[in-house]
Scaffold this active site. Structure first.
Site: not given
Ligand code: FAD
Ligand code: NAD
Length: 403
Positions: A10-11, A37-38, A169, A318, A377
């Site tokens: 995973g990357a 990575n994929k 978001e 983070q 941000k």
């Molecule tokens: P990922 O970043 O998801 O990376 C996984 C990697 O594995 C990907 O490159 C994928 O292509 C690869 N992969 C998956 N399956 C396979 C496979 N079978 N074979 C090969 N490669 C594969 N966190 C924050 O701290 N601050 C934020 O502002 C924040 N904003 C977010 C906004 C959104 C919309 C979302 C969805 C999440 C956000 N998060 C945020 C949470 C954060 O993005 C995740 O916690 C973080 O990406 C986890 O990192 P990771 O390396 O575990 O996985």
């Molecule tokens: P989350 O688990 O934080 O929030 C999911 C929300 O969905 C909760 O409020 C929960 O009550 C609700 N929910 C659950 N079941 C439901 C149902 N049946 N119907 C309606 N609502 C329901 O998940 P997330 O928002 O995807 O975040 C995932 C992780 O990524 C968290 O750790 C979060 O901190 C992180 N993240 C961080 C940021 C950031 O720092 N800016 C942005 C996005 C995600």
């Protein structure tokens, strides 16, 4: 003596940060470092809500992995299909691989809690292409409404399930994007409905209530509706069923349903031979998997308890990037027959965007809302680029429009 193989799966934030730290500490003669990575690119998962809403292009949120790794790392573009930690084997679409040290960083999958229909009918922000699909699906719905002779306004309804950070978001971006889409497709804006459905009694459960109130007010001003304390219980081709009371349900027809209500680890974890819960592995203090001294877990596949608070750390980019630094150092320690270090999390707080121009933050010891939080941000987003790819990558891909 054969040099050890370090296999990083995973990357994402976790895997790529591990690889770029390892490449600084371990030379090609000391070990073979393989990164699998994929895709041949890394995408910024933390920007996927922008890609999904269509406020940034998919390309803006990705960069080639080759740009940030050096000759100490061999990159293999392949999908991991199976992991067997007892045999030290990993099956991939590029063949079987073995390792001396494994770093498991395959990220998250959306959690649907077994709610019927969600897997089939709801879209998600699970990866870059899934986010792109949301953007294109919404555009398709809007375009086809414009062309339809008999118009079904529910095509213009967008439901976001979950008001955690991801849901909020995404709603912030949709709040900005919908007026643009209406202009593009000649749609009166009052025909569009964006509804967020949250099961808990408040949005952003656990976040500072004053900031939460600010977020809700700002999003409401952009036309977002909320249904709070009302879980989604089913999704169909037509829309979602919402539980409104003890025996009270409402069905809302919608052209777009996006599920943003929680995450779990990658399903490959569940068949790896390591004990897990919702595909997350409760790691030891040095980030190694229980019972496997050669396996490290990083990011959303790892489960780590915040002992002070008595609850797990939320899975974030983070924490994943910080874990990666400890893991790289610990692999080097093991190669030198030294003791490993404990991972100590330095929590810098959280910032939640409400579109490109607004945000809330409880970070670096301060609570903020509005433009300042929004600028913070972007600084956080840029910092992630800097930590992986230095100044060059930050200048190329960073966000510098601060107002
Ligand atoms: P990922 O970043 O998801 O990376 C996984 C990697 O594995 C990907 O490159 C994928 O292509 C690869 N992969 C998956 N399956 C396979 C496979 N079978 N074979 C090969 N490669 C594969 N966190 C924050 O701290 N601050 C934020 O502002 C924040 N904003 C977010 C906004 C959104 C919309 C979302 C969805 C999440 C956000 N998060 C945020 C949470 C954060 O993005 C995740 O916690 C973080 O990406 C986890 O990192 P990771 O390396 O575990 O996985
Ligand atoms: P989350 O688990 O934080 O929030 C999911 C929300 O969905 C909760 O409020 C929960 O009550 C609700 N929910 C659950 N079941 C439901 C149902 N049946 N119907 C309606 N609502 C329901 O998940 P997330 O928002 O995807 O975040 C995932 C992780 O990524 C968290 O750790 C979060 O901190 C992180 N993240 C961080 C940021 C950031 O720092 N800016 C942005 C996005 C995600």
């Amino acid at each position: 003596m054969k040099r050890p193989t370090i296999l990083v799966l995973g990357a994402g934030y976790g895997g790529l940060t591990t690889a770029v730290n390892l490449q600084k500490m371990v030379s090609g003669e000391e070990a073979e470092i393989i990164l699998v990575n994929k895709n041949d690119y890394h995408y910024e998962t933390t920007w996927l809500h922008e890609v999904g809403a269509g406020t940034i292009a998919p390309d803006a949120a990705r960069y080639p992995i080759a740009k940030v790794i050096n000759n100490n790392v061999r990159f293999v573009q392949a999908s991991v299909e199976g992991i067997d930690v007892n045999e030290r084997k990993v099956q991939t679409t590029a063949g079987e691989m073995t390792y001396d040290y494994l770093v498991l960083g395959l990220g998250f999958e959306g959690e649907t809690f077994g709610i019927p229909g969600l897997d089939k009918y709801a879209l998600s922000l699970a990866n870059l292409n899934a986010a792109r699909q949301i953007r294109e699906h919404i555009e398709y719905q809007f375009a086809s409404w414009s062309l339809d002779e008999v118009k079904d306004d529910s095509k213009l309804t967008i439901i976001v399930g979950g008001a955690g950070f991801t849901g909020i978001e995404l709603l912030g971006e949709l709040g900005n994007r919908v007026p643009e889409l209406c202009k593009e497709f000649d749609i009166p804006q009052e025909k569009v409905r964006v509804l967020c459905v949250e099961a808990a009694p408040m949005v952003l459960p656990g976040f500072d209530p004053t900031l939460v109130e600010y977020a809700k007010t700002q999003l409401s001003k952009k036309g977002i509706e909320f249904s709070i304390g009302t879980p989604v219980v089913e999704a169909t081709e037509e829309g979602v069923k919402i539980k409104k009371g003890e025996d009270e349900f409402e069905f809302v027809k919608a052209g777009t349903v996006i599920w943003a209500a929680g995450v779990r680890g990658n399903k490959l974890v569940e068949t790896s031979g390591i004990e897990s819960n919702r595909a997350r592995i409760a790691v030891r203090k040095d980030m190694r998997a229980p019972g496997f001294d050669d396996v490290f877990v990083v990011g959303d596949c790892a489960f780590l308890l915040n002992e002070e608070a008595g609850r797990p750390y939320p899975p974030t980019a983070q924490i994943a990037m910080q874990q990666a630094v400890t893991i790289a150092r610990n692999i080097k320690h093991l190669m030198n027959d030294e003791d490993t270090e404990e991972f100590v999390y330095d929590d810098k707080g959280a910032v939640c965007s409400l579109g490109h121009d607004d945000a809330i933050a409880d970070a670096v010891g301060r609570k903020m809302a509005g433009k300042k939080a929004s600028a913070l941000k972007k600084i956080v987003d840029n910092r992630a680029l800097y930590l992986v790819g230095g100044v060059g990558l930050t200048v190329k891909k960073g966000k510098f429009k601060f107002i």
